[in-house]
Design an enzyme around this catalytic site. Structure first.
Site, PDB file in Angstrom:
ATOM      1  N   SER A   1      22.239  12.573  -5.430  1.00  0.00           N
ATOM      2  CA  SER A   1      22.815  12.283  -3.923  1.00  0.00           C
ATOM      3  C   SER A   1      24.560  11.901  -3.516  1.00  0.00           C
ATOM      4  O   SER A   1      24.759  11.417  -4.541  1.00  0.00           O
ATOM      5  CB  SER A   1      22.283  11.538  -3.205  1.00  0.00           C
TER       6      SER A   1
ATOM      7  N   HIS B   1      -7.745  16.439   1.432  1.00  0.00           N
ATOM      8  CA  HIS B   1      -6.562  15.433   2.785  1.00  0.00           C
ATOM      9  C   HIS B   1      -5.230  14.668   1.727  1.00  0.00           C
ATOM     10  O   HIS B   1      -5.111  13.808   2.965  1.00  0.00           O
ATOM     11  CB  HIS B   1      -7.637  14.896   3.446  1.00  0.00           C
TER      12      HIS B   1
ATOM     13  N   LYS C   1      19.424   8.585  -6.418  1.00  0.00           N
ATOM     14  CA  LYS C   1      18.868   9.266  -6.287  1.00  0.00           C
ATOM     15  C   LYS C   1      18.614  10.245  -7.574  1.00  0.00           C
ATOM     16  O   LYS C   1      19.882  10.595  -7.770  1.00  0.00           O
ATOM     17  CB  LYS C   1      18.754  10.123  -4.936  1.00  0.00           C
TER      18      LYS C   1
ATOM     19  N   GLU D   1      12.582  21.884  -3.838  1.00  0.00           N
ATOM     20  CA  GLU D   1      12.822  22.153  -2.448  1.00  0.00           C
ATOM     21  C   GLU D   1      13.257  23.395  -2.303  1.00  0.00           C
ATOM     22  O   GLU D   1      13.145  24.806  -0.937  1.00  0.00           O
ATOM     23  CB  GLU D   1      13.919  21.116  -1.411  1.00  0.00           C
TER      24      GLU D   1
END
Ligand code: ARG
Length: 471
Positions: free
Chosen positions: A284, A163, A290, A297
């Protein structure tokens, strides 16, 4: 515009007085994409003409002229000097028409005892078999990098999750080996698909076979197929080979997306479980701090394209009556895009897994948090004090609550505190509350103890030595 008889392929429009409308030409043509099968189409034609000559269906002189011409065309296509024409519809007729320019009327004998229906089935099947072989090699490589990354991390401890809640500490190597099992099954599925697709449709002709004395075993052999397909109607109308390849690719993409998603999570500052170098991340445009895991992704995102290819082709084939219908020309773009995407994602994942570095300290800290050894405590109460597991579970729950009240971990509770919950608890309990103890103790078959994980690594290394990439 509609009545120019020269429009549409002159090769096969003998009975037509008028040309095609432009939209008809546009919807009919497949040359924009099926040129990707040019090499396979030439291979199929060379095998066919070799057999026709061996069977005395065409003369040696014509066979030689045709083969030489086909090799010239192969060179023109490879070097980029071949002119593809939309009016000639597809790759098959583009090549045949060029052959006629090169060698004259003898070119017309190539299509003896053959139809575009068995021709396209043969060329496309060869193309899918090549794609399947490339995928087999890439999945094999992915398993290799995962096994080696796991070998480095048999004793690196991370939280195991259910979970997405910290459940029990596990070995990071064990976690990676779970993906090895998945990709191992994917490899098996691609191998199974290959065995089934490796039959030759060539010689089925339009649908019913041919009255010429062809030798289908011979063309099958020349093209590296295990045998000819047994039923001519099936041979021209079957696209299972592409569907099976896309099914295996789709399931493998699902596995890739799960690993990709974990990489995204592990890369986030909140987890900080791994590092990826600049080679596999982007910055970024506005937030200089970042480091984005874009490749992971995109692998996660591209799964939709491969699944889309599978569903697209399943839908094209659904309810199609036997045998060939032009609908089936829609098989190629789906399959090409699915294969391109699948291979790119496999390459990206191979790169990322090889590149990634485990941050052992951060993983270990997270593994120790959130009372991850509570199950070990309950097991100890059951094993050492003879309690039924349900009672042990209940007592452990009370100890967890006590630790929360004290703002400490389970192994930081004092023996006195513990004995207030259950007086039978002894000093020995502390031996199972450590995260390392927990992981080391899970020695059951397939369990997470570093020695078991190291065994799995060795087993897989041995399998990888033997595993055929094709067959
Ligand atoms: N371009 C066609 C395809 O991709 C070749 C087969 C055409 N056969 C026919 N009977 N029209 O499927």
């Amino acid at each position: 515009m509609h009545n120019d008889a020269s429009k549409g392929s002159g090769l096969i429009r003998g009975r037509f007085g008028e040309g095609m409308s432009e939209v008809m030409e546009q919807i009919n043509a497949s040359i924009g994409f099926d040129r990707r099968m040019a090499m396979q189409d030439i291979d199929g034609s060379v095998a066919h003409v070799t057999m026709l000559c061996e069977q005395d269906i065409i003369s040696q002189a014509d066979a030689t002229a045709i083969k030489d011409g086909l090799e010239v065309i192969r060179g023109e296509i490879t070097s980029g000097t071949f002119t593809f024409s939309v009016e000639l519809e597809d790759i098959h007729m583009n090549i045949e028409s060029r052959l006629r320019d090169l060698i004259g009327p003898a070119a017309g004998r190539l299509h003896t005892a053959r139809s575009r229906n068995d021709q396209v089935a043969t060329s496309f099947r060869l193309w899918v078999r090549d794609a399947n072989d490339r995928a087999l090699a890439l999945v094999h490589q992915l398993i290799e990098v995962l096994v080696e990354q796991a070998a480095q991390n048999t004793a690196t401890i991370m939280p195991g999750y259910t979970h997405l809640q910290s459940a029990q500490p596990v070995s990071f190597g064990h976690h990676l080996m779970a993906y090895v099992e998945m990709f191992g099954r994917d490899h098996g599925r691609l191998l199974d698909a290959r065995a089934r697709m490796n039959e030759s449709p060539l010689g089925a002709a339009a649908l019913a076979g041919t009255s010429f004395a062809i030798d289908r075993d011979r063309t099958a052999e020349l093209l590296g197929y295990a045998r000819p397909m047994r039923n001519s109607l099936d041979a021209v109308s079957d696209r299972d080979f592409a569907l099976e390849y896309l099914s295996a690719a789709s399931l493998c993409m699902t596995h890739l997306s799960r690993l990709a998603d974990e990489i995204v999570l592990w890369m986030s500052p909140q987890f900080s479980f791994i590092e990826l170098s600049d080679a596999w991340t982007t910055g970024s445009s506005i937030m200089p701090q970042k480091r984005n895991p874009d490749a992971a992704e995109l692998v996660r995102g591209k799964v939709g394209r491969v699944h889309g290819s599978l569903f697209g082709l399943l839908t094209v084939m659904k309810a199609l009556p036997l045998t060939f219908s032009k609908d089936m020309q829609e098989d190629k773009e789906r399959t090409f895009d699915g294969a391109d995407t699948f291979e790119l994602c496999l390459k990206a994942m191979i790169g990322m897994v090889g590149d990634m570095k485990a941050r052992a300290t951060e993983m270990r800290a997270a593994a120790g948090a959130a009372h991850a050894t509570a199950t070990d405590l309950a097991d100890w109460l059951t094993r050492e004090l003879g309690m039924p597991f349900r009672e042990a579970h209940h007592i452990t729950g009370r100890l967890v609550r006590l630790a929360d009240e004290h703002g400490c971990s389970l192994d930081e509770l004092s023996l006195e505190d513990m004995r207030q919950v259950d007086a039978r608890i002894t000093e020995d309990v502390f031996a199972v509350l450590g995260v390392e103890d927990s992981v080391t103790s899970r020695r059951s078959l397939g369990g997470t103890s570093p020695e078991r994980v190291a065994e799995q690594v060795e087993e897989w290394r041995a399998r990888l030595q033997q595993a055929p990439t094709t067959d």
